[in-house]
Design an enzyme around this catalytic site. Sequence first.
Site, mmCIF file in Angstrom:
data_model
loop_
_atom_site.group_PDB
_atom_site.id
_atom_site.type_symbol
_atom_site.label_atom_id
_atom_site.label_comp_id
_atom_site.label_asym_id
_atom_site.label_seq_id
_atom_site.Cartn_x
_atom_site.Cartn_y
_atom_site.Cartn_z
ATOM 1 N N LYS A 39 0.844 -1.203 0.000
ATOM 2 C CA LYS A 39 0.000 0.000 0.000
ATOM 3 C C LYS A 39 0.877 1.250 0.000
ATOM 4 C CE LYS A 39 -0.083 -0.554 4.957
ATOM 5 N NZ LYS A 39 -0.646 -1.459 5.957
ATOM 6 N N ARG A 133 -9.425 -0.724 14.810
ATOM 7 C CA ARG A 133 -9.307 -0.001 13.554
ATOM 8 C C ARG A 133 -10.331 -0.669 12.645
ATOM 9 N NH1 ARG A 133 -3.308 0.329 10.931
ATOM 10 N NH2 ARG A 133 -4.056 -1.619 10.076
ATOM 11 N N TYR A 249 15.375 30.120 6.438
ATOM 12 C CA TYR A 249 14.197 30.726 7.060
ATOM 13 C C TYR A 249 14.488 31.123 8.507
ATOM 14 C CZ TYR A 249 11.045 29.288 3.256
ATOM 15 O OH TYR A 249 10.392 29.125 2.054
ATOM 16 N N MET A 297 11.695 25.062 2.905
ATOM 17 C CA MET A 297 10.847 24.644 1.783
ATOM 18 C C MET A 297 11.524 23.579 0.926
ATOM 19 S SD MET A 297 7.803 24.933 0.700
ATOM 20 C CE MET A 297 7.040 24.117 -0.648
#
Length: 351
Positions: A39, A133, A249, A297
């Site tokens: 998956k 679940r 940043y 980023m």
Amino acid sequence: MADLPPSSLRLLLDEGAIAANWRTLSGLSGGAVAGAAVKANAYGLGVEFAVPALREAGCADFYVAHWGEAAKVAPLVKPTELSVLHGPLTDEHVAFAIATGVRPVINSLQQAKRWLDGGGGICDLMIDTGINRLGVAMADISEPVLQELQIETLMSHLSSADEDSAANAAQLGLFRQASAQFSPRRRSLANSAGIALGADYAFDITRPGLSLYGGVPRPELAEAIRQVAFPQAAIMQLRKLAAGDRVGYNGEYTARRDMLAGIVSLGYADGFLRSWGARGALSSNGRMLPLLGKVSMDMVVVDLGGAPDLKEGDWLDVPYHLPDAARTSGLSQYELLTTLGKRYDRQSKPA
Ligand SMILES: *Cc1c(COP(=O)(O)O)cnc(C)c1O
């Protein structure tokens, strides 16, 4: 359109390692054989890479979560080799399963009814033995609708196999109890970590995911499992920093002296989150290149003091030995794999 030029990010994938990991996990599965959870695009590594390599190794049972994932994996396997863990949530899912021959995992009485009403056929059945679940509750296992199912694999999923928790034996006991109610062709309980709990947990087929891709959820597997994915990022620019210059940043890093830095193409969308923080480093031929400041980023800045020979275009290694990378980044091994993103050129790792 012209051919796509190469990316400044690449993910080297070791086919030999994923095949060896499957054989190892299958060998550790008592008398059972291992399947493969593929998956989330084979946990981020790419189903086009993982599924053929696993089939070549001998794997014949594949698990995806979503129906869209089934559509991508189906062309790579025989339909009977593929199960969809989320099961039929709608009648369209039932129709897709019947048209393709892909097996749904039935997770509730409603899903059982939907499957049978739509024409049904062979399916898998998930019992919830305590993870809360997906899966049929223990209180419902005697419901007549379940007796109408033609069950290939009866399964349940362990919540805490990566810990020495009393939950493991409790779930094993409940799964045995549920097993007595049905006559499936096969039974299945263990994920990667569950395989390390021993042969009692193996039944007929195990369902490793994480450890196929290099994850080590329990120390027993540390020596046996090989790293599969090796991300690399290119230096895009060299930059001389003067004492007092601030980097990235919020200018979080301040140069204490004149130094050489490399601007590297690697960021959030590539799975390199801020939590790599001040402890993180990239490397070149084993030389550590500490991160300077925040991941900003699409870029990180590294200290090239330890490798002044490097130039623009050179490739740096992102440290992705998963147990170590998890410790450094604070991310789980699952998150480290599944967030790798789409910007890497996925290619075979040279021997
Ligand atoms: C994801 C998943 C697995 C694989 O688990 P790992 O911990 O990655 O080995 C097995 N079974 C089910 C039902 C799953 O959802």
